[in-house]
Design a protein around this motif. Structure first.
Motif, PDB file in Angstrom:
ATOM      1  N   UNK A 176      -1.352   6.052  -4.635  1.00 35.07           N
ATOM      2  CA  UNK A 176      -0.835   5.050  -3.964  1.00 35.07           C
ATOM      3  C   UNK A 176      -1.480   3.663  -4.408  1.00 35.07           C
ATOM      4  N   UNK A 177      -2.644   3.661  -4.753  1.00 34.46           N
ATOM      5  CA  UNK A 177      -3.245   2.470  -5.252  1.00 34.46           C
ATOM      6  C   UNK A 177      -2.680   2.134  -6.556  1.00 34.46           C
ATOM      7  N   UNK A 178      -2.558   3.305  -7.392  1.00 28.19           N
ATOM      8  CA  UNK A 178      -1.863   2.830  -8.843  1.00 28.19           C
ATOM      9  C   UNK A 178      -0.582   2.147  -8.694  1.00 28.19           C
ATOM     10  N   UNK A 179       0.468   2.923  -7.934  1.00 27.29           N
ATOM     11  CA  UNK A 179       1.649   2.318  -7.588  1.00 27.29           C
ATOM     12  C   UNK A 179       1.596   1.026  -6.849  1.00 27.29           C
ATOM     13  N   UNK A 180       0.657   0.721  -5.921  1.00 20.41           N
ATOM     14  CA  UNK A 180       0.713  -0.437  -5.626  1.00 20.41           C
ATOM     15  C   UNK A 180       0.100  -1.669  -6.456  1.00 20.41           C
ATOM     16  N   UNK A 181      -0.633  -1.247  -7.399  1.00 20.74           N
ATOM     17  CA  UNK A 181      -0.927  -2.291  -8.547  1.00 20.74           C
ATOM     18  C   UNK A 181       0.268  -2.488  -9.553  1.00 20.74           C
ATOM     19  N   UNK A 182       0.976  -1.395  -9.803  1.00 22.29           N
ATOM     20  CA  UNK A 182       2.114  -1.408 -10.570  1.00 22.29           C
ATOM     21  C   UNK A 182       3.077  -2.597  -9.933  1.00 22.29           C
ATOM     22  N   UNK A 204       5.090 -14.051  -2.361  1.00 20.69           N
ATOM     23  CA  UNK A 204       4.987 -12.399  -2.474  1.00 20.69           C
ATOM     24  C   UNK A 204       3.918 -12.101  -3.135  1.00 20.69           C
ATOM     25  N   UNK A 205       3.231 -13.260  -4.298  1.00 20.79           N
ATOM     26  CA  UNK A 205       2.182 -12.668  -4.797  1.00 20.79           C
ATOM     27  C   UNK A 205       0.662 -12.633  -3.941  1.00 20.79           C
ATOM     28  N   UNK A 206       0.875 -13.438  -3.013  1.00 11.14           N
ATOM     29  CA  UNK A 206      -0.278 -13.778  -2.469  1.00 11.14           C
ATOM     30  C   UNK A 206      -0.448 -12.255  -1.181  1.00 11.14           C
ATOM     31  N   UNK A 207       0.858 -11.990  -0.814  1.00 10.29           N
ATOM     32  CA  UNK A 207       0.650 -11.006   0.221  1.00 10.29           C
ATOM     33  C   UNK A 207       0.534  -9.690  -0.441  1.00 10.29           C
ATOM     34  N   UNK A 208       0.780  -9.693  -1.671  1.00 15.50           N
ATOM     35  CA  UNK A 208       0.761  -8.566  -2.737  1.00 15.50           C
ATOM     36  C   UNK A 208      -0.472  -8.214  -2.834  1.00 15.50           C
ATOM     37  N   UNK A 209      -1.327  -9.118  -3.392  1.00 11.41           N
ATOM     38  CA  UNK A 209      -2.669  -9.317  -3.612  1.00 11.41           C
ATOM     39  C   UNK A 209      -3.526  -8.929  -2.274  1.00 11.41           C
ATOM     40  N   UNK A 210      -3.217  -9.338  -1.192  1.00  8.67           N
ATOM     41  CA  UNK A 210      -3.765  -8.870   0.325  1.00  8.67           C
ATOM     42  C   UNK A 210      -3.637  -7.478   0.312  1.00  8.67           C
ATOM     43  N   UNK A 211      -2.491  -7.109   0.100  1.00 10.39           N
ATOM     44  CA  UNK A 211      -2.409  -5.414   0.642  1.00 10.39           C
ATOM     45  C   UNK A 211      -3.191  -4.562  -0.682  1.00 10.39           C
ATOM     46  N   UNK A 212      -3.318  -5.057  -1.820  1.00  9.84           N
ATOM     47  CA  UNK A 212      -3.974  -4.276  -2.786  1.00  9.84           C
ATOM     48  C   UNK A 212      -5.598  -4.422  -2.471  1.00  9.84           C
ATOM     49  N   UNK A 213      -5.847  -5.564  -1.942  1.00 10.15           N
ATOM     50  CA  UNK A 213      -7.313  -5.684  -1.451  1.00 10.15           C
ATOM     51  C   UNK A 213      -7.825  -4.848  -0.214  1.00 10.15           C
ATOM     52  N   UNK A 248       4.611  -3.089   0.834  1.00 13.64           N
ATOM     53  CA  UNK A 248       4.600  -3.477  -0.633  1.00 13.64           C
ATOM     54  C   UNK A 248       5.952  -3.199  -1.201  1.00 13.64           C
ATOM     55  N   UNK A 249       6.515  -2.104  -0.897  1.00 10.08           N
ATOM     56  CA  UNK A 249       8.105  -1.913  -1.509  1.00 10.08           C
ATOM     57  C   UNK A 249       8.874  -2.762  -0.490  1.00 10.08           C
ATOM     58  N   UNK A 250       8.759  -3.163   0.452  1.00  9.42           N
ATOM     59  CA  UNK A 250       9.454  -4.066   0.937  1.00  9.42           C
ATOM     60  C   UNK A 250       9.547  -5.487   0.489  1.00  9.42           C
ATOM     61  N   UNK A 251       8.200  -5.873   0.232  1.00  9.69           N
ATOM     62  CA  UNK A 251       8.173  -7.170  -0.392  1.00  9.69           C
ATOM     63  C   UNK A 251       8.745  -7.358  -1.931  1.00  9.69           C
ATOM     64  N   UNK A 252       8.638  -5.826  -2.705  1.00  8.70           N
ATOM     65  CA  UNK A 252       9.254  -5.864  -4.130  1.00  8.70           C
ATOM     66  C   UNK A 252      10.855  -6.127  -3.722  1.00  8.70           C
ATOM     67  N   UNK A 253      11.381  -5.239  -2.698  1.00  5.52           N
ATOM     68  CA  UNK A 253      12.884  -5.432  -2.416  1.00  5.52           C
ATOM     69  C   UNK A 253      13.444  -6.852  -2.109  1.00  5.52           C
ATOM     70  N   UNK A 254      12.406  -7.300  -1.172  1.00  9.17           N
ATOM     71  CA  UNK A 254      12.906  -8.860  -1.004  1.00  9.17           C
ATOM     72  C   UNK A 254      12.739  -9.488  -2.151  1.00  9.17           C
ATOM     73  N   UNK A 255      11.758  -9.682  -2.929  1.00 11.83           N
ATOM     74  CA  UNK A 255      11.437 -10.499  -4.093  1.00 11.83           C
ATOM     75  C   UNK A 255      12.675 -10.101  -5.175  1.00 11.83           C
TER      76      UNK A 255
END
Length: 593
Positions: A176-182, A204-213, A248-255
């Protein structure tokens, strides 16, 4: 004696005893001693009266002396008899005393023996009682030990299952972490969408970085707890990470929706510009066609010789033979795969676990367990019973069991290259060692492994699949090795990572041999195959990014082994690659480093 003599003298004078009287007196005597004297005196001739008296006196003296002797002898005999009687009596008394003493001794011995026998019987009784108590206690102790052993085995089994589930959850967290980073790389506004300056993806980038963190912190905490207490992440941790992945997938979909709208707008503009350029190019070509072409100068630079875009006929024939063998093997156990019988399903599941679990346990830290994993797989393929998750498994439980195990084992080896080797490059060597050992003993597994490898990574043939008319784009992408799910092709980075893991596993396999096998024969798939692969790759036109990645991974893993095997020829091949092959990449600048 003098008184006796005077008495006799007076007696003779007074009574004037004559010789006859004396003789009569002597004759009337009953004493045998006197008779003997008389008999002895008779012959004596007559003497004087004094002489006679003197003779009588001597005779009486002799008589009394003889009587004295006789009495003394009698007294001596009497004394001897008394002494003898006393001796006999004392001896008899001594015998009685000895007999009494012996009797008392024997009685004491008998009493002591009776006491000892009684004590021995009591001791034996106590020993029997103690033995019985010991047997009873030993029986109870054995029952307790058996229960404790069963409890320990149950605890070990529960602990093993807990660890396996925990490791599976941990692997799930890593994936999951690997997929999140990708996915987060796709959100990076400076990475993929430089041509869309009007779109702002910072939110999107800020929220994605927060989720990865958040996910990285959760995994780091789980890893620290695991290192200290041998604990694994809980199901709640997995659920939280899955929720983060969903977000994260929702963010990607919106983006992507936002990007798609911008791309559609840009595409429309690009089509208009392209149409204009095509019209201009058409006009220019028409003008050039009317103008004669200038002569080529004699000292001009020659064009590069074109390379092939297809593999050789022998290679493609070999590739097709392997695919046909894999298809035949799959058809051989198709009845088992599609059976609805519960018993057949159970056998299929047990055989699947017996194959996948040992192969999944191969890692860089499991060097001491490679022999055990190999023996387990070898025994399973040889028809011997093996233990898997507490069950005894045999390939002979089903007529198609051996074909099923051959196919699934080869498929699992290739899957390990896609997943394990792609994530941990150093794991290619222990996995290749086990594959080499199994290949030597069971060649069919090796052929099926190549078939699966070629299907997953056609560049390992090497083979560049061409597009066929009538085929869909998804089919063509799958032929190229891409994973397509829901009409969505996997990312380029993930694709290259999988191809890298597969080619690294193949490069490790061709140079390694199972150390406990028979080394007298040739390697079932040795360095000569690697040399042929490298030569064929350099004879084919390169594909951007893919060819460079595969060549780099292949040479990094087995370049040293090829250099030791082929020496100068290998260096010539590298020189050819540097001078003639690498410059063929479009847009690449080769500075000779």
């Amino acid at each position: 004696m003098c008184s006796l003599r005077g008495f006799l003298h007076e007696f003779l004078i007074v009574y004037s005893v004559t010789d006859s009287t004396c003789m009569l007196a002597l004759q009337g005597s009953s004493d045998p001693g006197v008779l003997e004297v008389n008999q002895e005196v008779l012959p004596i001739p007559p003497v004087s009266k004094m002489a006679k008296v003197e003779g009588c006196i001597q005779m009486y003296e002799e008589i009394y002396r003889m009587k004295g002797r006789e009495r003394l002898r009698q007294r001596q005999e009497q004394q001897e008899q008394m002494v003898r009687a006393a001796y006999d009596m004392a001896r008899e008394q001594l015998k009685r005393f000895d007999e009494m003493k012996e009797l008392k001794r024997r009685q004491e011995i008998q009493e002591l023996r009776e006491v000892m026998e009684k004590s021995l019987k009591e001791t034996q009784g106590q020993q029997e009682k103690l033995k019985e108590e010991h047997r009873h206690r030993a029986k109870i102790l054995n029952l307790k030990l058996r229960e404790a052993e069963q409890q320990r085995q149950r605890q070990e089994e529960q602990e093993r299952l807990r660890r396996e589930e925990g490791q599976e959850r941990l692997r799930r967290l890593y994936s999951i972490q690997e997929e999140l980073l990708q996915l987060n790389q796709q959100i990076d506004p400076n990475y993929k969408h430089k041509d869309l300056p009007k779109i702002d993806l910072s939110a999107y980038s800020n929220r994605g970085n927060q989720i990865c963190g958040l996910v990285s912190g959760l995994i780091r905490t789980s890893s620290e707890v695991e290192a200290k207490n041998w604990c694994f992440p809980s199901q709640m941790d997995v659920a939280n990470t899955e929720q983060a992945l969903k977000e994260m997938r929702g963010l990607i979909s919106s983006m992507q929706q936002e990007i798609a709208a911008a791309v559609e707008e840009k595409k429309r503009k690009d089509e208009q510009e392209k149409k204009q350029k095509q019209e201009e190019l058409l006009k220019k070509q028409q003008a050039e066609a009317q103008t004669p072409a200038p002569a080529q100068p004699s000292g001009g630079k020659q064009q590069k010789k074109a390379l092939s875009v297809k593999a050789g006929e022998g290679t493609m024939k070999w590739y097709q033979q392997l695919q046909d063998a894999a298809a035949q093997c799959a058809a051989a156990f198709s009845a088992m795969s599609h059976s609805k019988d519960s018993e057949v399903k159970k056998i299929r599941m047990e055989l699947q676990k017996a194959v996948t679990i040992p192969v999944s346990q191969i890692s860089t830290i499991a060097g001491s367990q490679l022999r055990q994993i190999f023996d387990k797989l070898n025994n399973l393929l040889s028809g011997k019973p093996v233990q898997s998750v507490g069950e005894t498994v045999l390939v002979t439980q089903h007529p198609q069991g051996l074909d099923f195990v051959h196919y699934k084992l080869a498929e699992k080896f290739v899957k390990q290259g896609e997943e394990e080797v792609a994530s941990h490059r150093e794991s290619a060597f222990p996995i290749a060692l086990v594959i080499s050992g199994i290949w030597e003993v069971h060649p069919r597994v090796g052929e099926l492994f190549l078939a699966h490898l070629h299907k997953k990574c056609p560049y390992s043939v090497p083979f560049y699949p061409a597009y066929k008319e009538g085929a869909s784009m998804e089919e063509y992408q799958r032929m190229l090795g891409y994973l397509v799910q829901d009409s969505k092709m996997e990312e380029e980075d993930h694709f290259l990572k999988r191809m890298s893991g597969l080619i690294r596993l193949y490069a490790a396999l061709i140079q390694l041999r199972w150390p406990y096998g028979n080394k007298q024969g040739a390697h079932p798939h040795g360095l000569s195959y690697g040399w042929c692969w490298l030569a064929q790759m350099l004879n084919m036109e390169p594909l951007v990014v893919v060819t460079a990645t595969l060549l780099y991974d292949f040479l990094e893993v087995c370049g040293h082994a090829l250099m030791k095997q082929y020496h100068c020829q290998f260096w010539k091949l590298l020189l050819l690659m540097q001078e003639n092959y690498i410059p063929r990449y479009d847009g690449c600048v080769w500075d000779g480093k």
